[in-house]
Structures are given as structure tokens and as C-alpha cells.
Design a protein around this motif. Structure first.
Motif, mmCIF file in Angstrom:
data_model
loop_
_atom_site.group_PDB
_atom_site.id
_atom_site.type_symbol
_atom_site.label_atom_id
_atom_site.label_comp_id
_atom_site.label_asym_id
_atom_site.label_seq_id
_atom_site.Cartn_x
_atom_site.Cartn_y
_atom_site.Cartn_z
ATOM 1 N N UNK A 149 0.818 -1.209 0.000
ATOM 2 C CA UNK A 149 0.000 0.000 0.000
ATOM 3 C C UNK A 149 0.858 1.268 0.000
ATOM 4 N N UNK A 150 0.316 2.313 -0.608
ATOM 5 C CA UNK A 150 1.043 3.575 -0.737
ATOM 6 C C UNK A 150 0.855 4.475 0.477
ATOM 7 N N UNK A 151 -0.353 4.507 1.041
ATOM 8 C CA UNK A 151 -0.698 5.509 2.048
ATOM 9 C C UNK A 151 -0.565 4.936 3.464
ATOM 10 N N UNK A 152 0.101 5.695 4.338
ATOM 11 C CA UNK A 152 0.323 5.244 5.708
ATOM 12 C C UNK A 152 0.059 6.340 6.726
ATOM 13 N N UNK A 153 -0.111 5.919 7.975
ATOM 14 C CA UNK A 153 -0.278 6.841 9.099
ATOM 15 C C UNK A 153 0.496 6.277 10.283
ATOM 16 N N UNK A 154 1.447 7.039 10.780
ATOM 17 C CA UNK A 154 2.246 6.632 11.947
ATOM 18 C C UNK A 154 2.871 5.248 11.761
ATOM 19 N N UNK A 155 3.365 4.983 10.569
ATOM 20 C CA UNK A 155 4.047 3.723 10.306
ATOM 21 C C UNK A 155 3.141 2.547 10.010
ATOM 22 N N UNK A 166 0.935 9.742 5.069
ATOM 23 C CA UNK A 166 2.250 9.769 4.427
ATOM 24 C C UNK A 166 2.185 8.885 3.185
ATOM 25 N N UNK A 167 3.179 9.018 2.314
ATOM 26 C CA UNK A 167 3.187 8.244 1.087
ATOM 27 C C UNK A 167 4.494 7.496 0.928
ATOM 28 N N UNK A 168 4.389 6.238 0.610
ATOM 29 C CA UNK A 168 5.564 5.426 0.319
ATOM 30 C C UNK A 168 5.816 5.504 -1.177
ATOM 31 N N UNK A 169 6.744 6.362 -1.580
ATOM 32 C CA UNK A 169 6.980 6.609 -3.003
ATOM 33 C C UNK A 169 7.489 5.381 -3.738
ATOM 34 N N UNK A 170 8.068 4.427 -2.995
ATOM 35 C CA UNK A 170 8.614 3.222 -3.634
ATOM 36 C C UNK A 170 7.603 2.083 -3.695
ATOM 37 N N UNK A 171 6.419 2.263 -3.101
ATOM 38 C CA UNK A 171 5.428 1.187 -3.054
ATOM 39 C C UNK A 171 4.916 0.847 -4.447
ATOM 40 N N UNK A 172 4.602 -0.428 -4.658
ATOM 41 C CA UNK A 172 4.103 -0.867 -5.967
ATOM 42 C C UNK A 172 2.582 -0.938 -6.020
ATOM 43 N N UNK A 173 1.918 -0.437 -4.971
ATOM 44 C CA UNK A 173 0.467 -0.473 -4.911
ATOM 45 C C UNK A 173 -0.190 0.654 -5.684
ATOM 46 N N UNK A 174 -1.500 0.737 -5.520
ATOM 47 C CA UNK A 174 -2.300 1.707 -6.253
ATOM 48 C C UNK A 174 -2.341 3.043 -5.526
#
Length: 300
Positions: A149-155, A166-174
Motif C-alpha cells: 500500500x502507498x498511504x500510511x499513518x504513523x508507520x 504519508x506516502x511510500x513513493x517506492x510502493x508498488x500499490x495503487x
């Protein structure tokens, strides 16, 4: 078995046409869903003008993604912005697609999505979804397919609440497309012909807008409403409905308090909002009859 019929990896259409059932060819075909249940979908397809013949379906895709080469936006709008390669859905997310993921999400830790989202039919774009709803749905779609998943909150994975993730720019999700990615794709990317709208300078040929959207199966405003996705002509890249039908949420903030939206809508009398470089915005918790989205991913 789901609408729209997509293209194969080499770009060919997945409905084939023949006049005699012996020689099959690919065609760009006008099509609509007639009925749908758990076992089959019935599609009405229109043969090339002046002919009679047969159709053969070779494959369907739940939501086809298109790889878009990078480049620089040439003029107006976000002119001068460099866009890296990415993937984007060829159509707006349909109500049937939304429901399939939403049902999985509610059973797997996404309580906020229960009952969220509406649609005028299974092949119409989903509407009345907020930016926060969409971010959580995209995470659920990623999880359900074994992607990061791309979107996270507090890890942790963003599954609840109306907070800035927050956004994980390296994530392969949608994820949602950025406004620059959206505009680049709407313009036709490196294949652009410089049209005012996405795929043409004739709005009615490529967009469900205020002037042609009356008579929809659900009256949302003065007889107007959404229409099934991918029933207007595609743009230069084979992407549908980037002008009209519903506004589409984009990734970033537009200004203080509002998230970016693009594309205009069938419910907006201001048809100039359908031009490829026009940027709109609304506050991210808003759910409106004229707002939906399409899916994006990082390039493979």
C-alpha cells in the motif's frame, strides 16, 4: 468478465469482429452492458456501419492499466512540468469495481468504507467518494492483490479516519495520479495532437458533459447524470473519459484546504472545465454526485 473490454498488452482490441466467422479482425466497437449477473455479462456491440456480422470476446479486464511514457507538459496548465513514466487506468473506476474492493475492505480492517460510494449502474463511474475514502480504498485494493500500500499513518497502513497520510513513493500499490500525471495523460502524452479536450477539440465526441448528458438512467441534476465509462471516444493513448463524466480526484493539495480535481463533469454547466489543462479543487472530506477518480501506479 467485467466492463470495459480492455486492450491486450500489444494494444489490440479484445472484441473481435467477423462477417463470416472465418476471418476475425480487431475493431474499435461501440458497446454497452445490457445485463449482468454472477455468471455472465451481456454486451450490446455495434457492427461497423453498413455491415452485419459476428463478435467474439477473447478476454476482459477488471481495470486495465496503461503504461505512460514520461515527458514535459508543453503549454498552459502545468506547462514546463516534467513527468516521469507511470501507469494509469484507461477508465474511471466503476461502481462495480468500487463495490468489489469495498466489500473486501470492510471485512479486512477498513470500517470507514462501509456503505460508502454510489453509482448509477455497475459500469458507471463511482461517485460520492471523498479523497480520504479513495486513499483507503486504494490501500485496500493493493492489499487484496498482495501489493504494498502507498498511504500510511504513523508507520501503519492508512485504514481509518480523515487524516493526511504519508506516502511510500517506492510502493508498488495503487494510488491517485498527481495533477501533472493526470494532465500529461489527458493531453495524450508523447502522442498528443494538441487537442483542447482529452482526445478531440470536439467536446461531445469525447466527453459526457452538461450539453449531452441528459437522459441518464439516474437523474442527478436537471435530468442529467453519469454515463457508462468508455462509451465516448478515447484519447491518443487509448484513455477514456478524462474530459467529462465525473471530476477525478488527484493526489496533491490544490490550495489551503482543498485537494486537486481534474476533468470536469457531466453535472457542471461550465464546460470549459473539461479542457485538459483546467484544474479544480474541493475539500478532501467532500462526497459529491459529480466526483469520482481513476487509479494510478508507479511505472513497472
Amino acid at each position: 468478465y467485467r466492463y470495459p473490454v480492455s486492450k491486450t498488452a500489444d494494444g489490440t482490441q479484445q472484441i473481435l469482429y467477423s462477417s463470416d466467422m472465418s476471418s476475425w479482425t480487431t475493431r474499435r466497437i461501440s458497446q454497452r452492458i445490457v445485463s449482468e449477473d454472477a455468471d455472465r455479462v451481456v454486451i450490446e456491440a455495434t457492427a461497423p456501419s453498413g455491415t452485419k456480422g459476428f463478435f467474439k470476446v477473447t478476454a476482459f479486464a477488471e481495470e486495465s492499466m496503461l503504461a505512460v511514457a514520461g515527458g514535459v507538459i508543453p503549454n498552459q496548465g502545468l506547462a514546463g512540468t516534467a513527468v516521469a513514466p507511470f501507469q494509469i487506468a484507461i477508465s474511471e473506476t466503476t461502481f462495480s469495481e468500487w463495490m468489489a474492493v469495498r466489500d473486501w475492505a470492510v471485512l479486512n480492517g477498513y470500517p470507514d468504507l462501509a456503505g460508502v460510494g454510489q453509482g448509477s449502474g455497475p459500469d458507471h463511474p463511482v461517485r460520492r467518494v471523498s479523497w480520504y475514502d479513495v486513499a483507503k480504498w486504494l490501500n485496500a485494493k493493493s492489499e487484496s492483490e498482495g501489493l504494498t500500500p502507498v498511504y500510511g499513518v504513523d508507520g501503519s497502513i492508512y485504514r481509518e479516519g480523515e487524516v493526511e497520510p504519508t506516502r511510500n513513493a517506492a510502493a508498488n500499490g495503487y494510488r491517485l495520479p498527481t495533477a501533472a500525471e493526470w494532465e500529461w495523460a489527458a493531453r495524450g502524452g508523447t502522442a498528443s495532437q494538441g487537442y483542447q479536450y482529452s482526445g478531440s477539440s470536439d467536446l461531445n465526441s469525447v466527453a459526457w458533459n452538461w450539453d449531452n448528458s441528459s437522459g441518464s438512467v439516474v437523474n442527478l441534476d436537471q435530468g442529467r447524470g453519469t454515463w457508462p465509462v468508455a462509451t465516448k471516444a478515447a484519447n491518443e493513448l487509448g484513455i477514456y473519459d478524462m474530459s467529462g463524466n465525473v471530476w477525478e480526484w488527484c493526489e496533491e493539495w490544490f490550495n489551503e484546504g482543498n485537494r486537486s480535481m481534474r476533468g470536469g463533469a457531466s453535472l457542471s454547466p461550465l464546460t470549459y472545465q473539461c479542457v485538459v489543462w483546467y484544474g479544480g479543487a474541493f475539500y478532501p472530506a467532500f462526497r459529491g454526485d459529480g466526483i469520482g477518480f481513476r487509479v494510478a501506479r508507479n511505472a513497472d
